[in-house]
Design a protein around this motif. Structure first.
Motif, PDB file in Angstrom:
ATOM      1  N   ALA A 113       0.823   5.468   0.896  1.00 45.14           N
ATOM      2  CA  ALA A 113       0.155   6.556   1.606  1.00 45.14           C
ATOM      3  C   ALA A 113       0.489   7.854   0.859  1.00 45.14           C
ATOM      4  O   ALA A 113      -0.100   8.144  -0.159  1.00 45.14           O
ATOM      5  CB  ALA A 113       0.586   6.585   3.061  1.00 45.14           C
ATOM      6  N   ASP A 114       1.478   8.598   1.338  1.00 47.54           N
ATOM      7  CA  ASP A 114       1.920   9.812   0.655  1.00 47.54           C
ATOM      8  C   ASP A 114       2.962   9.423  -0.388  1.00 47.54           C
ATOM      9  O   ASP A 114       3.908   8.683  -0.081  1.00 47.54           O
ATOM     10  CB  ASP A 114       2.514  10.804   1.654  1.00 47.54           C
ATOM     11  CG  ASP A 114       1.475  11.366   2.609  1.00 47.54           C
ATOM     12  OD1 ASP A 114       0.263  11.168   2.378  1.00 47.54           O
ATOM     13  OD2 ASP A 114       1.868  12.008   3.600  1.00 47.54           O
ATOM     14  N   ASP A 170      -9.447   8.632   1.365  1.00 43.80           N
ATOM     15  CA  ASP A 170      -8.537   7.499   1.552  1.00 43.80           C
ATOM     16  C   ASP A 170      -7.114   8.031   1.714  1.00 43.80           C
ATOM     17  O   ASP A 170      -6.639   8.783   0.868  1.00 43.80           O
ATOM     18  CB  ASP A 170      -8.586   6.558   0.346  1.00 43.80           C
ATOM     19  CG  ASP A 170      -9.956   5.945   0.156  1.00 43.80           C
ATOM     20  OD1 ASP A 170     -10.510   5.432   1.148  1.00 43.80           O
ATOM     21  OD2 ASP A 170     -10.477   5.972  -0.983  1.00 43.80           O
ATOM     22  N   LEU A 171      -6.431   7.605   2.772  1.00 46.92           N
ATOM     23  CA  LEU A 171      -5.070   8.056   3.021  1.00 46.92           C
ATOM     24  C   LEU A 171      -4.025   7.024   2.621  1.00 46.92           C
ATOM     25  O   LEU A 171      -2.835   7.313   2.625  1.00 46.92           O
ATOM     26  CB  LEU A 171      -4.897   8.444   4.496  1.00 46.92           C
ATOM     27  CG  LEU A 171      -5.694   9.673   4.933  1.00 46.92           C
ATOM     28  CD1 LEU A 171      -5.511   9.927   6.420  1.00 46.92           C
ATOM     29  CD2 LEU A 171      -5.302  10.895   4.120  1.00 46.92           C
ATOM     30  N   SER A 172      -4.464   5.812   2.270  1.00 42.60           N
ATOM     31  CA  SER A 172      -3.537   4.798   1.774  1.00 42.60           C
ATOM     32  C   SER A 172      -4.321   3.756   0.978  1.00 42.60           C
ATOM     33  O   SER A 172      -5.536   3.663   1.087  1.00 42.60           O
ATOM     34  CB  SER A 172      -2.769   4.135   2.915  1.00 42.60           C
ATOM     35  OG  SER A 172      -3.631   3.337   3.695  1.00 42.60           O
ATOM     36  N   GLY A 173      -3.578   2.999   0.185  1.00 42.95           N
ATOM     37  CA  GLY A 173      -4.196   1.950  -0.614  1.00 42.95           C
ATOM     38  C   GLY A 173      -3.252   1.513  -1.712  1.00 42.95           C
ATOM     39  O   GLY A 173      -2.075   1.867  -1.723  1.00 42.95           O
ATOM     40  N   LYS A 221       8.024   7.428  -2.429  1.00 38.69           N
ATOM     41  CA  LYS A 221       7.224   7.546  -1.225  1.00 38.69           C
ATOM     42  C   LYS A 221       7.664   8.796  -0.479  1.00 38.69           C
ATOM     43  O   LYS A 221       8.851   9.077  -0.380  1.00 38.69           O
ATOM     44  CB  LYS A 221       7.393   6.308  -0.342  1.00 38.69           C
ATOM     45  CG  LYS A 221       6.821   5.049  -0.960  1.00 38.69           C
ATOM     46  CD  LYS A 221       6.994   3.874  -0.024  1.00 38.69           C
ATOM     47  CE  LYS A 221       6.444   2.601  -0.648  1.00 38.69           C
ATOM     48  NZ  LYS A 221       6.555   1.450   0.268  1.00 38.69           N
ATOM     49  N   GLU A 234       0.832  -1.205   0.000  1.00 39.72           N
ATOM     50  CA  GLU A 234       0.000   0.000   0.000  1.00 39.72           C
ATOM     51  C   GLU A 234       0.867   1.257   0.000  1.00 39.72           C
ATOM     52  O   GLU A 234       1.981   1.255   0.522  1.00 39.72           O
ATOM     53  CB  GLU A 234      -0.933   0.002   1.209  1.00 39.72           C
ATOM     54  CG  GLU A 234      -2.014  -1.040   1.105  1.00 39.72           C
ATOM     55  CD  GLU A 234      -3.207  -0.759   2.003  1.00 39.72           C
ATOM     56  OE1 GLU A 234      -3.199   0.244   2.752  1.00 39.72           O
ATOM     57  OE2 GLU A 234      -4.159  -1.553   1.931  1.00 39.72           O
ATOM     58  N   GLY A 241     -11.862   3.486  -5.180  1.00 37.58           N
ATOM     59  CA  GLY A 241     -10.974   4.525  -4.661  1.00 37.58           C
ATOM     60  C   GLY A 241     -10.630   5.564  -5.710  1.00 37.58           C
ATOM     61  O   GLY A 241     -11.260   5.657  -6.757  1.00 37.58           O
ATOM     62  N   ARG A 246      -4.301   4.732  -3.911  1.00 43.07           N
ATOM     63  CA  ARG A 246      -4.952   4.670  -2.596  1.00 43.07           C
ATOM     64  C   ARG A 246      -6.268   3.914  -2.717  1.00 43.07           C
ATOM     65  O   ARG A 246      -7.285   4.290  -2.126  1.00 43.07           O
ATOM     66  CB  ARG A 246      -5.174   6.059  -2.018  1.00 43.07           C
ATOM     67  CG  ARG A 246      -3.899   6.781  -1.623  1.00 43.07           C
ATOM     68  CD  ARG A 246      -4.219   8.113  -0.986  1.00 43.07           C
ATOM     69  NE  ARG A 246      -3.043   8.775  -0.459  1.00 43.07           N
ATOM     70  CZ  ARG A 246      -3.077   9.995   0.069  1.00 43.07           C
ATOM     71  NH1 ARG A 246      -4.205  10.653   0.151  1.00 43.07           N
ATOM     72  NH2 ARG A 246      -1.972  10.540   0.527  1.00 43.07           N
ATOM     73  N   SER A 247      -6.265   2.837  -3.477  1.00 42.65           N
ATOM     74  CA  SER A 247      -7.474   2.088  -3.798  1.00 42.65           C
ATOM     75  C   SER A 247      -7.458   0.705  -3.175  1.00 42.65           C
ATOM     76  O   SER A 247      -6.419   0.210  -2.733  1.00 42.65           O
ATOM     77  CB  SER A 247      -7.609   1.942  -5.318  1.00 42.65           C
ATOM     78  OG  SER A 247      -7.768   3.200  -5.922  1.00 42.65           O
TER      79      SER A 247
END
Length: 187
Positions: free
Chosen positions: A34-35, A160-163, A186, A32, A67, A56-57
Motif C-alpha cells: 500500500a504505502d 490504486d492504493l495497493s497492489g 512499508k 501487496e 497499474g 500497486r499493480s
C-alpha cells in the motif's frame, strides 16, 4: 528464462536468439504493498533504455501488468514519469511526466505544473538511483537525486492504493536491464 542474477544485480535480458515479444516481469513475492518507499539502482542498455518498476499493480494470467509504473527511458517525459500500464482511463497513459507535478481530479481532469529541470540518466553503463514513494494518493519519484515527478491521483475508479511490485523487461529490440541495492520500506 529472461531473468538471472549477474554482477550482484537482478538482470533481465533479451537477445536476437531469445527475443522478448511481450513485456516480462519479475514480481516481488512479499504480498501487496500500500504505502511504501522504494530505493534502488538501475542501469539499462538497448531497446531505447525502456523499462520500469510496476507498483500497486495487478499481474494478469498472461503475465502483463495493469497499474502504475515508475518509468525508465533514455530521456524525455517518460524517464521518471508515472505511467498507467494497460490503463482504461481517458487520456494518455503517461499520468505525470518528468519535470511535472500532475493532479488528476475525481472526474479525470489533469492539472499540470512545472517542478523545474527534468531528471536525466547517467551515461550508459553507469548506475542510476531511483526513489519511489507512494503515500495515499500521492506518488513522488526521483531519479539521481532530482525530483522527476509528483502525482496526486484522485480519479474515481482508477487510482490504486495497493497492489504488487514488479521489475520490467520491455518487449522489442534486444536489451539488458539490471536492478540492485533494492531497499523497500512499508509506511
Amino acid at each position: 528464462t529472461y531473468w538471472s542474477v549477474r554482477d550482484g544485480a537482478i538482470t533481465g535480458q533479451s537477445t536476437p536468439e531469445r527475443p522478448c515479444t511481450s513485456n516480462q516481469f519479475i514480481v516481488w513475492q512479499g504480498g501487496e504493498l500500500a504505502d511504501f518507499e522504494l530505493k534502488l539502482k538501475f542501469r539499462v542498455t538497448g531497446n531505447g533504455c525502456n523499462s520500469g518498476v510496476q507498483f500497486r499493480s495487478k499481474f494478469r494470467e498472461d503475465g502483463l501488468a495493469v497499474g502504475y509504473q515508475a518509468d525508465i527511458f533514455q530521456s524525455g517525459p517518460y524517464l521518471g514519469g508515472v505511467c498507467d500500464e494497460l490503463h482504461a482511463r481517458n487520456g494518455e497513459e503517461l499520468l505525470s511526466a518528468n519535470g511535472n507535478k500532475t493532479t488528476i481530479d475525481a472526474s479525470g481532469k489533469r492539472t499540470v505544473t512545472k517542478l523545474g529541470a527534468p531528471a536525466t540518466m547517467k551515461p550508459q553503463g553507469e548506475w542510476n538511483d531511483y526513489h519511489i514513494k507512494a503515500e495515499g494518493q500521492r506518488i513522488i519519484l526521483e531519479i539521481n537525486g532530482v525530483k522527476s515527478t509528483e502525482l496526486i491521483d484522485l480519479e474515481e475508479g482508477h487510482f490504486d492504493l495497493s497492489g504488487e511490485l514488479g521489475l520490467q523487461l520491455r518487449s522489442g529490440d534486444p536489451m539488458t536491464v539490471q536492478f540492485k541495492d533494492i531497499y523497500l520500506k512499508k509506511l
